[in-house]
Design a protein around this motif. Sequence first.
Motif, PDB file in Angstrom:
ATOM      1  N   GLY A  14       0.725  -1.180  -0.206  1.00 55.53           N
ATOM      2  CA  GLY A  14       0.144   0.053   0.027  1.00 55.53           C
ATOM      3  C   GLY A  14       1.067   1.034  -0.342  1.00 55.53           C
ATOM      4  O   GLY A  14       0.409   1.844  -0.329  1.00 55.53           O
ATOM      5  N   SER A  15       2.239   0.882   0.289  1.00 53.48           N
ATOM      6  CA  SER A  15       2.796   1.982   1.142  1.00 53.48           C
ATOM      7  C   SER A  15       3.433   2.384  -0.442  1.00 53.48           C
ATOM      8  O   SER A  15       3.434   4.110  -0.977  1.00 53.48           O
ATOM      9  N   ASN A  21       5.238   3.039   7.481  1.00 54.21           N
ATOM     10  CA  ASN A  21       5.919   2.604   6.489  1.00 54.21           C
ATOM     11  C   ASN A  21       5.531   4.065   5.480  1.00 54.21           C
ATOM     12  O   ASN A  21       6.650   3.827   4.513  1.00 54.21           O
ATOM     13  N   LEU A  22       4.448   4.403   5.646  1.00 59.90           N
ATOM     14  CA  LEU A  22       4.412   5.499   4.729  1.00 59.90           C
ATOM     15  C   LEU A  22       5.091   7.041   4.944  1.00 59.90           C
ATOM     16  O   LEU A  22       6.194   7.405   4.223  1.00 59.90           O
ATOM     17  N   ASP A  23       5.412   6.847   6.229  1.00 64.15           N
ATOM     18  CA  ASP A  23       6.632   7.822   6.897  1.00 64.15           C
ATOM     19  C   ASP A  23       8.460   7.396   5.910  1.00 64.15           C
ATOM     20  O   ASP A  23       8.847   8.050   5.745  1.00 64.15           O
ATOM     21  N   VAL A  29      -9.710   1.270  -7.954  1.00 65.71           N
ATOM     22  CA  VAL A  29      -9.256   0.705  -6.792  1.00 65.71           C
ATOM     23  C   VAL A  29      -8.392  -0.229  -6.699  1.00 65.71           C
ATOM     24  O   VAL A  29      -8.825  -1.811  -7.238  1.00 65.71           O
ATOM     25  N   TYR A  30      -7.593  -0.580  -5.291  1.00 64.04           N
ATOM     26  CA  TYR A  30      -6.074  -1.477  -5.303  1.00 64.04           C
ATOM     27  C   TYR A  30      -6.560  -1.526  -4.120  1.00 64.04           C
ATOM     28  O   TYR A  30      -6.821  -1.668  -2.787  1.00 64.04           O
ATOM     29  N   ASN A  31      -6.799  -2.709  -4.263  1.00 60.94           N
ATOM     30  CA  ASN A  31      -7.836  -4.052  -2.773  1.00 60.94           C
ATOM     31  C   ASN A  31      -6.353  -5.193  -2.105  1.00 60.94           C
ATOM     32  O   ASN A  31      -6.091  -5.741  -2.349  1.00 60.94           O
ATOM     33  N   LEU A  32      -5.434  -4.358  -0.827  1.00 57.89           N
ATOM     34  CA  LEU A  32      -4.888  -4.726  -0.418  1.00 57.89           C
ATOM     35  C   LEU A  32      -4.735  -5.122   0.384  1.00 57.89           C
ATOM     36  O   LEU A  32      -3.810  -5.960   0.850  1.00 57.89           O
ATOM     37  N   ALA A  33      -5.522  -4.953   0.957  1.00 56.96           N
ATOM     38  CA  ALA A  33      -5.471  -5.099   2.775  1.00 56.96           C
ATOM     39  C   ALA A  33      -5.677  -6.838   2.941  1.00 56.96           C
ATOM     40  O   ALA A  33      -7.064  -7.095   1.844  1.00 56.96           O
TER      41      ALA A  33
END
Length: 331
Positions: free
Chosen positions: A15-16, A43-45, A78-82
Amino acid sequence: MKRTALITGITGQDGSYLAKLLLEKDYAVYGLMPRSTRYAFTNLDYLGVTGEVDYITGDLADEASLIHAVRRTRPDEVYNLAAQSFVAASWDQPLWTTEVNACGALRLLEALRNFAPRAKFYQASTSEMFGNCSDNGIQTEQTPMHPCSPYAISKLYAYWIVNNYRESYGMFCVNGILFNHESPIRGLEFVTRKISHNVAKIKLGLANRFGLGNLDSRRDWGFAGDYVEAMHLMLQQETPDNFIVSTGETHSIRDFLDAAFRHVGISDWGRHVFIDPAFNRPAELVALQGSSDKARKILGWRPKVSFEDLVRMMIDADLKRLLPGDAAHVE
Ligand code: NDP
Ligand code: GDP
């Protein structure tokens, strides 16, 4: 007008990386964030994109939150990565794994069918679905699937419901069948990051030994940053289709250990690693080696980071995190 993407699993590894890629492509990026997030912004950081994503509280287990997210964002893609993404944990939590990975994908598809049927949908499918099936050691899109963990079975349900929504409703839904992909922000529970983290600690004198399970299983390991490019390319095609994303190379856990310890100048790693049966699994997927010929031909995609470079990248990142001054990461 900016294109709009909704990413579930925004706080995870993929996701990041995907958020970073789409922001570079000037998308408006929305991220679905569970209230009970484990990672939050770590991770986003790390990738420097936290402030550029719009966050929506939501959970794949909660249909109302998915409807809310879809109606609010009106996504083009839409990206379903969860997911509950850790195979080993899926034997401890088989029902929750199924709830999130299988029913969660269906919930999101239903929200889209009702409120954004023209959105393009990417499902994070996995090479785990093949189990121990192969064609002479290689997995292709035609290889039969025989999943061998509750995780893989939950993902197989999602794979088929995505195909079914494409066939039943004409929705633009695709499965990316991704082989293992790693990075400096791979979860610490996965074997590659467990190794890079511990090897860095040993190199710095912060630890001496660590335990692993089966050293003989083989995986086709690529770099997550390369793999999110394939996800995006799949949604830019005229017609929806499923694609394998892999490097085409296979390596054992021993190979990974060799490369990791070699990188920090330690040749006899046997004294630093012990076998701990606690990490063996009730059923094991022995070897993966994917053919990404279809993705290479149709998407024009190819991996850029080699196995050796991936190992080096992960260790260098862990060494940097563990150095004095960044001691918050030392466990
Ligand atoms: P991560 O474990 O790093 O990320 C998973 C994400 O899902 C996290 O953001 C997590 O949130 C989120 N999540 C978990 N449960 C829920 C829920 N109930 N509702 C909403 N979000 C939830 O996985 P990766 O980034 O490595 O993988 C991305 C996807 O690709 C996953 O679906 C995985 O199964 C699949 N995949 C991964 C491969 C790999 O090698 N990495 C290979 C093939 C497929 P938080 O933890 O913050 O709570
Ligand atoms: P997976 O392919 O999605 O299950 O990714 P993992 O990184 O969790 O596991 C890859 C392989 O490493 C599997 O065959 C595991 O059995 C093996 N392995 C050996 N020791 C360990 C360990 O200590 N932790 C993990 N996670 N895997 C291990």
